[in-house]
Design a protein around this motif. Structure first.
Motif, PDB file in Angstrom:
ATOM      1  N   MET A   1       0.840  -1.177   0.000  1.00  0.00           N
ATOM      2  CA  MET A   1       0.000   0.000   0.000  1.00  0.00           C
ATOM      3  C   MET A   1       0.888   1.244   0.000  1.00  0.00           C
ATOM      4  O   MET A   1       1.890   1.292   0.704  1.00  0.00           O
TER       5      MET A   1
ATOM      6  N   GLU B   1      -9.966   8.943  -0.068  1.00  0.00           N
ATOM      7  CA  GLU B   1      -9.368   7.948   0.828  1.00  0.00           C
ATOM      8  C   GLU B   1     -10.190   6.662   0.826  1.00  0.00           C
ATOM      9  O   GLU B   1      -9.641   5.555   0.738  1.00  0.00           O
ATOM     10  N   LYS B   2     -11.505   6.810   0.913  1.00  0.00           N
ATOM     11  CA  LYS B   2     -12.375   5.631   0.918  1.00  0.00           C
ATOM     12  C   LYS B   2     -12.289   4.890  -0.414  1.00  0.00           C
ATOM     13  O   LYS B   2     -12.235   3.655  -0.445  1.00  0.00           O
TER      14      LYS B   2
ATOM     15  N   GLU C   1      -9.088   2.693  -0.635  1.00  0.00           N
ATOM     16  CA  GLU C   1      -8.831   1.689   0.408  1.00  0.00           C
ATOM     17  C   GLU C   1      -8.197   0.438  -0.195  1.00  0.00           C
ATOM     18  O   GLU C   1      -8.607  -0.035  -1.242  1.00  0.00           O
ATOM     19  N   GLY C   2      -7.163  -0.042   0.492  1.00  0.00           N
ATOM     20  CA  GLY C   2      -6.465  -1.237   0.047  1.00  0.00           C
ATOM     21  C   GLY C   2      -5.314  -0.944  -0.894  1.00  0.00           C
ATOM     22  O   GLY C   2      -4.467  -1.801  -1.142  1.00  0.00           O
ATOM     23  N   ARG C   3      -5.287   0.286  -1.426  1.00  0.00           N
ATOM     24  CA  ARG C   3      -4.217   0.655  -2.352  1.00  0.00           C
ATOM     25  C   ARG C   3      -3.443   1.882  -1.877  1.00  0.00           C
ATOM     26  O   ARG C   3      -2.240   1.986  -2.096  1.00  0.00           O
TER      27      ARG C   3
ATOM     28  N   ARG D   1      -2.862   4.731   1.469  1.00  0.00           N
ATOM     29  CA  ARG D   1      -3.043   5.097   2.872  1.00  0.00           C
ATOM     30  C   ARG D   1      -2.801   6.610   2.959  1.00  0.00           C
ATOM     31  O   ARG D   1      -1.736   7.092   2.572  1.00  0.00           O
TER      32      ARG D   1
END
Length: 191
Positions: free
Chosen positions: A1, A25-26, A29-31, A33
């Motif tokens: 990430m 940001e949402k 997510e997962g990619r 931070r």
């Protein structure tokens, strides 16, 4: 990430640009931070302070240097970008020869209730960024017209077309970071 240093150009607690950043940001997510930098704590730039730099300045420089990329999300003030953004850019670019921004992939976005979003402010900002040695993502551009109800309290985009557009921006930025995060000066210069 990938770790993204985020500069918010609005200090307002209820800022639509803060909402836009939280939405990115949402969507990332997962990619990605997000690390929201406290640029409000920075004093006005003063070269005399380098003998004993304020903690907010050293914190900014350390967090920028630890980041894989930078995202600026900002309003437009008087057809330009906010002074708080310029102040943060100046602090992290100094002292001479110790530019913390060097080689960082960067994307810009902004929201406004108006129809042209933050186009003029982003144009002004883009004139400054090359001097700081960012690797600036050109497309897609986000001059987001913020309308009530378009993003809910959970940072979900309620309109399919807007969601697809914003998700496309986040995906493009993540790809930009992957491509330019470990910058090879010769390959970038040849592109």
């Amino acid at each position: 990430m990938k770790n993204v240093a985020v500069l918010l150009g609005s200090l307002s607690e209820n800022s639509i640009n803060k909402t836009l950043a939280k939405t990115f940001e949402k969507l990332g997510e997962g990619r990605l931070r997000f690390d929201y930098l406290d640029i409000a704590a920075l004093p006005f730039y003063n070269n005399d302070l380098w003998d004993n730099p304020p903690a907010a300045v050293t914190d900014l420089k350390h967090r920028v240097e630890a980041a894989d990329a930078v995202l600026i999300v900002m309003p437009e003030f008087n057809r330009s970008f906010p002074a708080i953004i310029k102040n943060a850019l100046d602090w992290a670019s100094r002292p001479y020869g110790q530019n913390s921004w060097t080689g960082k992939p960067l994307a810009i976005a902004g929201a406004s209730p108006g129809g042209v979003g933050t186009a003029a402010g982003q144009s002004q900002l883009r004139a400054v960024l090359p001097v700081l040695d960012f690797v600036v993502m050109g497309q897609p551009e986000v001059y987001f017209q913020f309308k009530p109800g378009l993003i809910d309290e959970h940072f979900e985009v309620t309109d399919d077309q807007s969601r697809a557009f914003l998700a496309g921006f986040v995906a493009s930025f993540a790809n930009w970071i992957d491509k330019h995060g470990e910058r090879d000066t010769l390959s970038v210069a040849a592109e």
